[in-house]
Design a protein around this motif. Structure first.
Motif, PDB file in Angstrom:
ATOM      1  N   ILE A 217       0.743  -1.178   0.080  1.00  0.00           N
ATOM      2  CA  ILE A 217      -0.026  -0.089   0.073  1.00  0.00           C
ATOM      3  C   ILE A 217       1.093   1.252   0.072  1.00  0.00           C
ATOM      4  O   ILE A 217       2.023   1.332   0.669  1.00  0.00           O
ATOM      5  CB  ILE A 217      -0.890  -0.048   1.143  1.00  0.00           C
ATOM      6  CG1 ILE A 217      -1.952   1.143   0.949  1.00  0.00           C
ATOM      7  CG2 ILE A 217      -0.260   0.172   2.594  1.00  0.00           C
ATOM      8  CD1 ILE A 217      -3.191   1.085   2.161  1.00  0.00           C
ATOM      9  N   ILE A 218       0.461   2.320  -0.647  1.00  0.00           N
ATOM     10  CA  ILE A 218       1.252   3.388  -0.747  1.00  0.00           C
ATOM     11  C   ILE A 218       0.143   4.450  -0.361  1.00  0.00           C
ATOM     12  O   ILE A 218      -0.938   4.927  -0.749  1.00  0.00           O
ATOM     13  CB  ILE A 218       1.521   3.988  -2.316  1.00  0.00           C
ATOM     14  CG1 ILE A 218       2.475   2.716  -2.790  1.00  0.00           C
ATOM     15  CG2 ILE A 218       2.290   5.200  -2.227  1.00  0.00           C
ATOM     16  CD1 ILE A 218       2.557   2.937  -4.413  1.00  0.00           C
ATOM     17  N   ILE A 219       0.609   5.261   1.002  1.00  0.00           N
ATOM     18  CA  ILE A 219      -0.255   6.130   1.505  1.00  0.00           C
ATOM     19  C   ILE A 219       0.442   7.448   1.411  1.00  0.00           C
ATOM     20  O   ILE A 219       1.463   7.917   2.008  1.00  0.00           O
ATOM     21  CB  ILE A 219      -0.251   5.908   2.981  1.00  0.00           C
ATOM     22  CG1 ILE A 219      -0.751   4.542   3.162  1.00  0.00           C
ATOM     23  CG2 ILE A 219      -1.298   6.928   3.556  1.00  0.00           C
ATOM     24  CD1 ILE A 219      -0.559   3.910   4.681  1.00  0.00           C
ATOM     25  N   ARG A 220      -0.142   8.329   0.334  1.00  0.00           N
ATOM     26  CA  ARG A 220       0.448   9.631   0.134  1.00  0.00           C
ATOM     27  C   ARG A 220       0.202  10.413   1.055  1.00  0.00           C
ATOM     28  O   ARG A 220      -0.766  10.286   2.025  1.00  0.00           O
ATOM     29  CB  ARG A 220      -0.183  10.174  -1.385  1.00  0.00           C
ATOM     30  CG  ARG A 220       0.131   9.161  -2.433  1.00  0.00           C
ATOM     31  CD  ARG A 220       1.719   9.019  -2.719  1.00  0.00           C
ATOM     32  NE  ARG A 220       2.267  10.372  -3.132  1.00  0.00           N
ATOM     33  CZ  ARG A 220       2.597  10.753  -4.446  1.00  0.00           C
ATOM     34  NH1 ARG A 220       2.301  10.013  -5.480  1.00  0.00           N
ATOM     35  NH2 ARG A 220       3.375  11.804  -4.645  1.00  0.00           N
ATOM     36  N   LYS A 221       0.963  11.670   1.133  1.00  0.00           N
ATOM     37  CA  LYS A 221       0.793  12.755   2.474  1.00  0.00           C
ATOM     38  C   LYS A 221      -0.528  13.211   2.436  1.00  0.00           C
ATOM     39  O   LYS A 221      -1.131  13.292   3.509  1.00  0.00           O
ATOM     40  CB  LYS A 221       1.712  13.962   1.823  1.00  0.00           C
ATOM     41  CG  LYS A 221       1.738  14.861   3.124  1.00  0.00           C
ATOM     42  CD  LYS A 221       2.795  15.968   2.975  1.00  0.00           C
ATOM     43  CE  LYS A 221       2.705  17.287   3.740  1.00  0.00           C
ATOM     44  NZ  LYS A 221       2.393  16.851   4.928  1.00  0.00           N
ATOM     45  N   PRO A 222      -1.411  13.506   1.699  1.00  0.00           N
ATOM     46  CA  PRO A 222      -2.729  14.121   1.844  1.00  0.00           C
ATOM     47  C   PRO A 222      -3.587  13.143   2.577  1.00  0.00           C
ATOM     48  O   PRO A 222      -4.345  13.724   3.522  1.00  0.00           O
ATOM     49  CB  PRO A 222      -3.198  14.490   0.557  1.00  0.00           C
ATOM     50  CG  PRO A 222      -2.210  14.543  -0.396  1.00  0.00           C
ATOM     51  CD  PRO A 222      -1.350  13.745   0.185  1.00  0.00           C
TER      52      PRO A 222
END
Length: 310
Positions: A217-222
């Motif tokens: 999973i990739i959890i971007r900053k926003p």
């Protein structure tokens, strides 16, 4: 090796114990445990544990706030830190007179003047116990045992990981014999905040799994900002995907700072530290970490992790 470490400790009046960035229970437990051992064995020495305080782990112990000049003429002992770029110290440790490295990760960077590195230990806390157990006048008190047991439990994930062996359990039993509340420690390591619980729900709802059994999973900053996590809280969610029986290896990618991605790599059987090292990180064969600076690198890392299962 450990006899040389003791002789060096006896020689110095001022000792500063440091560890890696983004500390886990083993890093803090080893650091605080060693500090307590040295304070109780050498009450006339000045012993410090240095680094950033992490609120989620202050139940193990808090850091000492010291100036950069404190490192002059001091002995520095770095625990649970594989390479110098990961030291939580801003380079101040280099002002020390001598450096000892005590670690259980692959010895990719022998940055110490004395390096005691042994990958056969499942935690650095076990090494600190061994040091005190085998050498006079060092001793393990109940206070020390609390810190070291916390480190052992943390790095083995409550004795779940494959590095757990007879020595791990024997040392854990010796620490428990001091009368520490092992249930309290286990509960500390298991509990989570409401924001972490919501993060875990998000991960389970959004992670991806490839045909090979690689999960990510990739959890971007926003998105990450919505959870209002305290420093260190995301680490609690890292093992989550691995509990799924069809997952072989997995990563959690988090973007706390724009275009600066922290990647936690984990595996149940195949070694993944080579992938971490390829991208400038490192760690254990089944648990490693790395920071990368672009989504291109993230995607390349995902490709390499997926390929390990084929």
């Amino acid at each position: 090796m450990i006899e040389e470490i003791l002789k060096t400790i006896e020689h110095y009046q001022k000792i500063i114990i440091i560890r890696h960035q983004n500390p886990d229970p083993d890093a803090i437990g080893s650091q605080i445990g060693l500090k307590t051992i040295l304070q109780e064995s050498f009450p006339n020495k000045k012993i410090y544990a240095a680094g950033i305080d992490l609120a989620v782990l202050d139940w193990i112990g808090k850091m000492d706030q010291i100036s950069t000049t404190t490192y002059q003429n001091a002995l520095v002992i770095a625990v649970d830190t594989a390479n110098s770029p990961r030291i939580d110290n801003n380079g101040d440790y280099q002002k020390a007179d001598k450096i000892i490295k005590i670690d259980h990760h692959p010895n990719v960077d022998a940055f110490g003047d004395i390096n005691w590195v042994d990958e056969s230990y499942s935690s650095c806390a076990e090494m600190i116990y061994t040091l005190a157990d085998e050498l006079e006048p060092l001793k393990v008190s109940r206070e020390t045992a609390f810190s070291l047991y916390s480190g052992v439990v943390g790095d083995t994930n409550r004795f779940l990981y494959g590095e757990t062996d007879y020595r791990t359990l024997r040392i854990a039993a010796e620490l428990a014999k001091t009368g520490i509340d092992i249930s309290k420690i286990a509960l500390h390591e298991d509990e989570m905040s409401l924001q972490v619980a919501r993060l875990e729900a998000y991960i389970l709802d959004n992670f991806k799994i490839t045909d090979s059994g690689f999960g990510y999973i990739i959890i971007r900053k926003p998105e990450l900002d919505k959870f209002h996590l305290n420093d260190g809280e995301l680490d609690h969610a890292v093992p989550l995907i691995g509990r799924i029986n069809t997952i072989n290896n997995w990563i959690i990618v988090s973007e706390k700072v724009p275009n600066h991605f922290r990647v936690n790599l984990r595996s149940k059987n195949v070694a993944i530290n080579g992938v971490a090292e390829k991208f400038g990180g490192g760690g254990h064969p089944l648990a490693s970490g790395v920071y990368v600076g672009s989504m291109d690198e993230v995607n390349a890392l995902i490709k390499d992790m997926d390929a390990l299962n084929k």
